[in-house]
Design a protein around this motif. Structure first.
Motif, PDB file in Angstrom:
ATOM      1  N   GLY A  49       1.084  -1.297  -0.389  1.00 44.46           N
ATOM      2  CA  GLY A  49      -0.178   0.649   0.287  1.00 44.46           C
ATOM      3  C   GLY A  49       0.960   1.001   0.245  1.00 44.46           C
ATOM      4  N   GLU A  50       1.908   1.250  -0.183  1.00 47.39           N
ATOM      5  CA  GLU A  50       2.962   2.101   0.185  1.00 47.39           C
ATOM      6  C   GLU A  50       3.454   2.724  -1.694  1.00 47.39           C
ATOM      7  N   LEU A  51       4.041   4.245  -1.702  1.00 54.19           N
ATOM      8  CA  LEU A  51       5.007   4.217  -3.335  1.00 54.19           C
ATOM      9  C   LEU A  51       5.644   3.358  -2.829  1.00 54.19           C
ATOM     10  N   LYS A  52       6.397   3.093  -4.034  1.00 53.84           N
ATOM     11  CA  LYS A  52       7.809   2.951  -4.410  1.00 53.84           C
ATOM     12  C   LYS A  52       8.705   3.051  -4.991  1.00 53.84           C
ATOM     13  N   GLN A  53       8.445   3.492  -6.237  1.00 52.62           N
ATOM     14  CA  GLN A  53       7.793   3.830  -7.831  1.00 52.62           C
ATOM     15  C   GLN A  53       7.261   4.260  -8.748  1.00 52.62           C
ATOM     16  N   THR A  54       8.052   4.906  -9.473  1.00 51.76           N
ATOM     17  CA  THR A  54       6.966   5.790 -10.442  1.00 51.76           C
ATOM     18  C   THR A  54       7.582   5.575 -11.766  1.00 51.76           C
ATOM     19  N   GLU A  55       7.133   4.756 -12.994  1.00 50.89           N
ATOM     20  CA  GLU A  55       7.388   4.652 -14.273  1.00 50.89           C
ATOM     21  C   GLU A  55       6.904   5.633 -15.174  1.00 50.89           C
ATOM     22  N   PHE A  56       7.494   6.622 -16.324  1.00 52.57           N
ATOM     23  CA  PHE A  56       6.404   7.096 -17.222  1.00 52.57           C
ATOM     24  C   PHE A  56       6.873   6.683 -18.672  1.00 52.57           C
ATOM     25  N   PHE A  57       5.696   5.663 -18.883  1.00 56.05           N
ATOM     26  CA  PHE A  57       6.214   5.080 -20.826  1.00 56.05           C
ATOM     27  C   PHE A  57       4.907   6.198 -21.784  1.00 56.05           C
ATOM     28  N   GLN A  58       5.984   6.824 -22.422  1.00 51.79           N
ATOM     29  CA  GLN A  58       5.584   8.052 -23.757  1.00 51.79           C
ATOM     30  C   GLN A  58       4.627   7.121 -24.470  1.00 51.79           C
ATOM     31  N   LYS A  59       3.964   7.724 -25.229  1.00 45.24           N
ATOM     32  CA  LYS A  59       3.243   6.767 -26.213  1.00 45.24           C
ATOM     33  C   LYS A  59       3.346   7.020 -27.562  1.00 45.24           C
TER      34      LYS A  59
END
Length: 97
Positions: free
Chosen positions: A87-97
């Motif tokens: 329940g705790e955010l560990k990682q965020t990734e962004f993928f471009q279209k």
């Protein structure tokens, strides 16, 4: 649900490489440590949600089983994939279209 996960995974690998990025919702930055309820409250329902695994953590109180969940939001011309552990955010990734 598995079909959506497979399609998303395929789509993500065919797009631009992942970049570390933080998602901003209603003026708040979703950074590591943010709890999943706050993300849902600020960002709304994700486009996709998948439980991708689990991990056992040991501390003084004993062992705890933590689920690993990914929420995927579509924004800014791409997809933000937020990975939570227990329940705790560990990682965020962004993928471009």
């Amino acid at each position: 649900m598995r079909k959506h996960f497979f399609l998303l995974t395929l789509l993500l690998f065919l797009t631009t490489p992942a970049q570390a990025a933080d998602l901003r919702c209603q003026g708040d930055l979703m950074t590591p440590g943010t709890i999943i309820t706050k993300v849902r409250q600020k960002c709304g329902d994700p486009r996709w949600e998948d439980r991708i695994g689990e991990v056992t953590r040991t501390n003084r109180g004993g062992e705890r089983l933590l689920y690993i969940t990914q929420l995927t939001y579509e924004a800014s011309g791409g997809y933000y994939v937020l990975t939570f552990e227990g329940g705790e955010l560990k990682q965020t990734e962004f993928f471009q279209k």
